[in-house]
Design a protein around this motif. Structure first.
Motif, short mmCIF file in Angstrom:
data_model
loop_
_atom_site.label_atom_id
_atom_site.label_comp_id
_atom_site.label_asym_id
_atom_site.label_seq_id
_atom_site.Cartn_x
_atom_site.Cartn_y
_atom_site.Cartn_z
N ALA A 193 5.87 3.86 -0.29
CA ALA A 193 4.74 4.61 -0.84
C ALA A 193 3.51 3.75 -1.06
CB ALA A 193 5.16 5.28 -2.15
N SER A 194 3.69 2.44 -1.21
CA SER A 194 2.56 1.56 -1.49
C SER A 194 1.90 1.03 -0.22
CB SER A 194 3.02 0.38 -2.35
OG SER A 194 3.97 -0.41 -1.65
N VAL A 195 2.45 1.34 0.95
CA VAL A 195 1.89 0.84 2.21
C VAL A 195 1.04 1.94 2.85
CG1 VAL A 195 2.39 -0.06 4.51
CG2 VAL A 195 3.85 -0.70 2.58
#
Length: 213
Positions: A193-195
């Motif tokens: 989710a953070s990429v």
């Protein structure tokens, strides 16, 4: 009157009546007829061409021609395409029924674009720019996950650096594999989710249109 050429196709029936069909050797070019005075940057024209490209791809695989390529009739088109016809024909037959999907992902540590004023020559600047572009890399775990989940769904795939801040994973896939590849992309969004990344397509042949082997 001229044509904005959209793509190269195997069959005339892959084009008409969605666009004009221009015969070139044993292939066909799709084209949007416009007046000579028509600006190529006109927004309405760009939208029409984008819609036509999508409709053509729904019908059959084709090789995308870079936007801005125009031809005044068959002889002009043939002269401009002569160097590519043999390769295009081979790839269209080999990759019939396939499309491209692309995943663009932000680099983990974007490199600063070199300042042209810091270099004494244009050649030195270009070398520095290429070095900065090649140095861009993504989160290793994310790249490994792409290679483990998306790559097996592709007939061919490759990573490339487009600029100093992002990389692109391009996949040549069979049409029936597009849904599975999109599902794999959704799983990547859940697991990473953070990429920041964007999976898009299907697209006509472009990245793989220069294959020589």
């Amino acid at each position: 009157m001229k044509h904005v050429v959209i793509g190269a196709h195997l069959e005339e029936g892959d084009i008409e009546p969605l666009a004009g069909a221009i015969p070139v050797a044993d292939l066909w070019l799709s084209g949007m007829p416009i007046d000579d005075a028509q600006p190529l940057g006109d927004r309405e024209l760009l939208l029409r061409i984008a819609q036509t490209r999508a409709a053509l791809l729904d019908r059959a695989t084709f090789i995308a021609i870079r936007y801005g390529f125009t031809a005044h009739g068959q002889s002009d088109a043939a002269a401009k395409c002569a160097a590519h016809i043999e390769r295009w024909g081979r790839l269209l037959r080999e990759y019939r029924g396939m499309v491209e999907m692309t995943l663009k992902v932000a680099a983990a540590s974007p490199r600063a674009r070199p300042d042209r004023h810091d270099f004494e020559s244009g050649a030195a600047y270009i070398r520095a720019l290429h070095a900065a572009t090649r140095a861009a890399e993504v989160v290793p775990e994310f790249r490994s996950a792409v290679d483990a989940t998306l790559a097996p769904l592709a007939v061919r795939h490759r990573w490339s650096t487009r600029d100093t801040a992002s990389l692109e994973f391009a996949a040549l896939v069979r049409r029936e594999s597009v849904a599975a590849l999109n599902d794999a992309g959704s799983a990547l969004k859940r697991d990473f989710a953070s990429v920041p990344f964007l999976l898009s397509g299907p697209w006509p042949l472009e990245v793989f249109a220069d294959d020589h082997e």
